[in-house]
Design an enzyme around this catalytic site. Structure first.
Site, short mmCIF file in Angstrom:
data_model
loop_
_atom_site.label_atom_id
_atom_site.label_comp_id
_atom_site.label_asym_id
_atom_site.label_seq_id
_atom_site.Cartn_x
_atom_site.Cartn_y
_atom_site.Cartn_z
N ASN A 118 0.35 -0.98 5.45
CA ASN A 118 1.25 -0.14 6.25
C ASN A 118 0.64 -0.14 7.65
O ASN A 118 -0.32 0.59 7.91
CB ASN A 118 1.24 1.32 5.78
CG ASN A 118 2.05 1.59 4.53
OD1 ASN A 118 3.11 2.19 4.58
ND2 ASN A 118 1.53 1.17 3.40
N GLU A 176 -6.21 8.86 7.82
CA GLU A 176 -6.70 8.40 6.50
C GLU A 176 -8.07 8.99 6.19
O GLU A 176 -8.38 9.28 5.04
CB GLU A 176 -6.77 6.87 6.46
CG GLU A 176 -5.40 6.24 6.31
CD GLU A 176 -5.48 4.81 5.84
OE1 GLU A 176 -6.03 4.53 4.76
OE2 GLU A 176 -4.98 3.94 6.57
N LYS A 199 -9.61 1.87 -1.71
CA LYS A 199 -9.79 1.34 -0.34
C LYS A 199 -11.16 1.68 0.24
O LYS A 199 -11.58 2.85 0.22
CB LYS A 199 -8.68 1.89 0.55
CG LYS A 199 -8.59 1.29 1.95
CD LYS A 199 -7.32 1.80 2.61
CE LYS A 199 -7.09 1.27 4.00
NZ LYS A 199 -5.78 1.73 4.53
N GLU A 237 0.86 -1.20 0.00
CA GLU A 237 0.00 0.00 0.00
C GLU A 237 0.90 1.25 0.00
O GLU A 237 1.97 1.24 0.61
CB GLU A 237 -0.83 -0.02 1.29
CG GLU A 237 -1.66 1.23 1.54
CD GLU A 237 -2.23 1.29 2.98
OE1 GLU A 237 -1.56 0.83 3.93
OE2 GLU A 237 -3.36 1.81 3.12
N ASN A 286 -7.24 6.13 -1.71
CA ASN A 286 -6.13 5.23 -1.43
C ASN A 286 -6.34 4.03 -2.37
O ASN A 286 -7.26 3.24 -2.16
CB ASN A 286 -6.17 4.81 0.05
CG ASN A 286 -4.96 4.02 0.47
OD1 ASN A 286 -4.24 3.47 -0.36
ND2 ASN A 286 -4.74 3.93 1.77
N CYS A 324 -4.77 -2.97 3.03
CA CYS A 324 -4.45 -2.86 4.46
C CYS A 324 -5.63 -3.12 5.39
O CYS A 324 -5.99 -4.25 5.60
CB CYS A 324 -3.79 -1.50 4.76
SG CYS A 324 -2.99 -1.55 6.37
N1 CDT Z 1 -2.92 1.50 6.51
C1 CDT Z 1 -3.82 0.93 7.31
O1 CDT Z 1 -4.95 0.71 6.92
N2 CDT Z 1 -3.41 0.63 8.56
C2 CDT Z 1 -4.30 0.12 9.55
C3 CDT Z 1 -3.91 0.64 10.88
C4 CDT Z 1 -5.05 0.67 11.78
S1 CDT Z 1 -4.74 1.55 13.23
C5 CDT Z 1 -5.52 3.06 12.98
C6 CDT Z 1 -4.33 -1.40 9.61
O2 CDT Z 1 -5.42 -1.95 9.70
O3 CDT Z 1 -3.30 -2.04 9.64
#
Ligand code: CDT
Length: 312
Positions: A197, A146, A127, A47, A110, A172
C-alpha cells in the site's frame, strides 16, 4: 520435470474506512473466481487486504484501532475466502492486521499468511521494516502511523517448501531493503510474495513526481529479483482510499529482473503469469552463485550496525 506455476496477482482497488470486511472479502472472492477461470494455482493479494490503509488515520481510541485488526485467522469474515479457495484447490497469500496472543500478552503486527491448496495456513510473516512514525506529525500532508499501530515483526524472513518450490514473504516497505531479499536468497528462495500500500504522493516532499515513486517501486522489486535469482510477485492495493491515492503498478517479476506481467488500472485487476521456478537456476548457479562469490567477511557492518557511522 518443469516446475511451472500459474500465478495470479490480485491487485485490489481502494477500500474506504467505512467498508466492512465483507466488502473486501467479496471482492477477493471475485478475483479468486477470475483466477480459477484462468487456471491459476496460487493467488497473491495485497498488504492489509481486509481494510483501508488505516495508518493514515491518527486514532487514539483503542477500540477503534483494534477494530482494524483480526484476532483469529480464518475468522467469520474471511472463512468464505478460505472455503472458496479450498473448493478450487488454489493456494493464496494476503496481508492483514493481526492481534496475536503471545505469552499472555496481546501484540499487534502487520502480517501476511500463505495458505496451501487445502486451506491450511502454512506460513506467516510479520512485517519487519515499519515505515513512517509513531506519533501524529503535523508537518506531513498526511499521516503514516505504522510505528504507532504495529510492533516490529518477530518472524524474520523465513521461507517455506511448497508446491515443489521455495517461497518467502515480505510486506510493502520491506521490498525497499536489499537485506529482505538476501536473507531469503540465502535460504534458496524461488518466489517472494509481497503486498503493498504505497501512497502516490510523498507526505514530506510535495514536489516528488509520481513517476519517481513508480520508478522506485519497480527498481526495488526488479533488483531484489535479479540479485537473488528469484521470482517476485508484488501486488498493490491501489486507487483513492478516503481521498488518498495509492500506487498501482502491481507486477510479476522474473528472476532476470524483467517485469513479465503488470496491472493497467488502479482497481481490482488480476494479472497472470506462468512462472517456471527453474528459471531461477541460471542466476543462482552463475552470477549470483552465493557460495562461490559472496564475501561475508567484508559484510560485518550490515548486521553489526544499524545507522550510518561516518569517518572522523
Ligand atoms: N505500507 C508501506 O509500507 N508503505 C510504504 C510507504 C513509505 S512512505 C512512509 C512503502 O514503502 O511503500
Amino acid at each position: 520435470m518443469p516446475r511451472v506455476i500459474r500465478v495470479g496477482g490480485a491487485q485490489m482497488g481502494p477500500l474506504q474506512k467505512s467498508d466492512s470486511r465483507k466488502v473486501a472479502v467479496d471482492r477477493m472472492i471475485g478475483l479468486l473466481d477470475q483466477a480459477r477461470a484462468r487456471g491459476c494455482r496460487l493467488v497473491v493479494f495485497p498488504e492489509l487486504a481486509l481494510t483501508t490503509f488505516f495508518p493514515r488515520w491518527n486514532m487514539d481510541d483503542k477500540r477503534e484501532v483494534d477494530g482494524c485488526f483480526e484476532t483469529q485467522m480464518p475468522n467469520a469474515a474471511t472463512k468464505p475466502l478460505f472455503d472458496r479457495a479450498k473448493e478450487y484447490g488454489i493456494a493464496f497469500a494476503f496481508g492483514y492486521a493481526e492481534i496475536a496472543e503471545e505469552n499472555g500478552e496481546r501484540h499487534h503486527y502487520n502480517a501476511s499468511i500463505l495458505v496451501d491448496e487445502a486451506g491450511n495456513i502454512i506460513g506467516k510473516y510479520r512485517k519487519t521494516h515499519l515505515p513512517g512514525h509513531s506519533e501524529f506529525d503535523p508537518g506531513r500532508s498526511f499521516q503514516h502511523l505504522e510505528k504507532k499501530y504495529f510492533e516490529v515483526g518477530n518472524t524474520g524472513f523465513r521461507v517455506w517448501r511448497f508446491m515443489d518450490g521455495i517461497f518467502g514473504m515480505c510486506i510493502c516497505n520491506d521490498r525497499r531493503w536489499p537485506e529482505t531479499y538476501r536473507v531469503m536468497g540465502l535460504q534458496g528462495v524461488e518466489m517472494v510474495l509481497l503486498g503493498f500500500n504505497t501512497p502516490s504522493a510523498n507526505s514530506q516532499r510535495a514536489d516528488e513526481p509520481r513517476e519517481l515513486r513508480d520508478f522506485h517501486n519497480d527498481l526495488c522489486v526488479q533488483a531484489g529479483a535479479y540479485q537473488n535469482g528469484t521470482w517476485v510477485v508484488a501486488i498493490a492495493k491501489a486507487g483513492v482510499e478516503d481521498g488518498h491515492e495509492l500506487l498501482g503498478g502491481s507486477a510479476i517479476v522474473h528472476p532476470s529482473g524483467q517485469i513479465i506481467a503488470r496491472t493497467q488500472t488502479s482497481g481490482d485487476e488480476l494479472i497472470v503469469a506462468d512462472c517456471d521456478l527453474d528459471d531461477c537456476n541460471f542466476y543462482k548457479e552463475t552470477i549470483f552463485d552465493f557460495a562461490r562469490h559472496r564475501r561475508p567477511e567484508h559484510y560485518g557492518l550490515i548486521t553489526g550496525q544499524t545507522g550510518v557511522v561516518r569517518p572522523d
